[in-house]
Motif scaffolding. Structure first.
Motif, PDB file in Angstrom:
ATOM      1  N   ARG A   4       2.869   5.208  -7.843  1.00  0.00           N
ATOM      2  CA  ARG A   4       1.857   5.961  -8.596  1.00  0.00           C
ATOM      3  C   ARG A   4       2.275   7.430  -8.745  1.00  0.00           C
ATOM      4  O   ARG A   4       2.072   8.030  -9.799  1.00  0.00           O
ATOM      5  N   GLU A   5       2.869   7.994  -7.698  1.00  0.00           N
ATOM      6  CA  GLU A   5       3.326   9.385  -7.758  1.00  0.00           C
ATOM      7  C   GLU A   5       4.518   9.544  -8.699  1.00  0.00           C
ATOM      8  O   GLU A   5       4.601  10.522  -9.436  1.00  0.00           O
ATOM      9  N   GLY A  38       3.185   1.358  -3.169  1.00  0.00           N
ATOM     10  CA  GLY A  38       2.298   1.559  -4.310  1.00  0.00           C
ATOM     11  C   GLY A  38       1.956   3.029  -4.507  1.00  0.00           C
ATOM     12  O   GLY A  38       1.901   3.520  -5.643  1.00  0.00           O
ATOM     13  N   GLU A  39       1.751   3.747  -3.398  1.00  0.00           N
ATOM     14  CA  GLU A  39       1.497   5.189  -3.480  1.00  0.00           C
ATOM     15  C   GLU A  39       2.704   5.911  -4.066  1.00  0.00           C
ATOM     16  O   GLU A  39       2.561   6.805  -4.905  1.00  0.00           O
ATOM     17  N   TRP A  40       3.898   5.531  -3.623  1.00  0.00           N
ATOM     18  CA  TRP A  40       5.111   6.164  -4.139  1.00  0.00           C
ATOM     19  C   TRP A  40       5.240   5.930  -5.638  1.00  0.00           C
ATOM     20  O   TRP A  40       5.573   6.844  -6.395  1.00  0.00           O
ATOM     21  N   GLU A  81       0.838  -1.205   0.000  1.00  0.00           N
ATOM     22  CA  GLU A  81       0.000   0.000   0.000  1.00  0.00           C
ATOM     23  C   GLU A  81       0.872   1.253   0.000  1.00  0.00           C
ATOM     24  O   GLU A  81       0.640   2.181  -0.765  1.00  0.00           O
ATOM     25  N   LEU A  82       1.878   1.278   0.875  1.00  0.00           N
ATOM     26  CA  LEU A  82       2.757   2.441   0.990  1.00  0.00           C
ATOM     27  C   LEU A  82       3.574   2.654  -0.276  1.00  0.00           C
ATOM     28  O   LEU A  82       3.551   3.739  -0.872  1.00  0.00           O
ATOM     29  N   SER A 102       9.885   5.020 -11.771  1.00  0.00           N
ATOM     30  CA  SER A 102       9.911   3.871 -10.864  1.00  0.00           C
ATOM     31  C   SER A 102      10.856   2.798 -11.376  1.00  0.00           C
ATOM     32  O   SER A 102      11.643   2.234 -10.612  1.00  0.00           O
TER      33      SER A 102
END
Length: 149
Positions: free
Chosen positions: A121-122, A117-119, A114-115, A128
């Motif tokens: 997406r940003e 994944g946010e990075w 979750e954590l 990435s």
């Protein structure tokens, strides 16, 4: 590269590395606290989930710690019922996660996904992938340095 530039890069790396590692630990902290283990023990559990049958010697090499340190960590996870030893042959054993260990691993892994994944997406896909490429390169340098010591 100039000494001042190298120093600035090292300082930036230290700040980023400590902060991001702390963020990952914080993401799984509620899960591991509930199960009564440390982040270091979670990392060991993760290794065994991804590489079942890993030996204590392989764990010591992977984490670059001495065998007695591994024995202590293994003993605590065995006592809590998260991993088990299985004989491979007459002289050695491998380590495996139990059902309780798998459950713990999956809950912690979900928090990390979750954590991070946010990075991702940003950052976007291209950045990435570049980040991972460079991080793998650093990992290979670390492995070479260990072998040369």
């Amino acid at each position: 590269m100039e000494s001042d530039s190298i120093h600035a890069i090292i300082s930036a790396y230290e700040n980023l590395s400590v902060y991001t590692t702390d963020q990952v630990q914080e993401a799984v902290q509620k899960v591991i606290k509930k199960y009564g283990i440390t982040f270091e023990q979670f990392c060991l559990l993760r290794l065994l989930e991804l590489k079942p049958g890993t030996s204590p010697i392989q764990i010591a090499d992977y984490f670059n710690i001495n065998k007695s340190g591994v024995s202590i960590r293994i003993g605590r996870l065995v006592d809590k019922g998260y991993i088990e030893k299985k004989m491979i042959d007459n002289r050695s054993h491998g380590l495996y996660t139990t059902e309780a260990g798998k459950e713990l691993f999956l809950k912690g892994q979900q928090k990390i996904h979750e954590l991070v994944g946010e990075w991702i997406r940003e950052l976007g896909e291209e950045d990435s992938k570049e980040f991972i490429r460079i991080y793998w390169k650093i990992n290979e340098i670390i492995k070479k340095q260990r072998v040369n010591k």
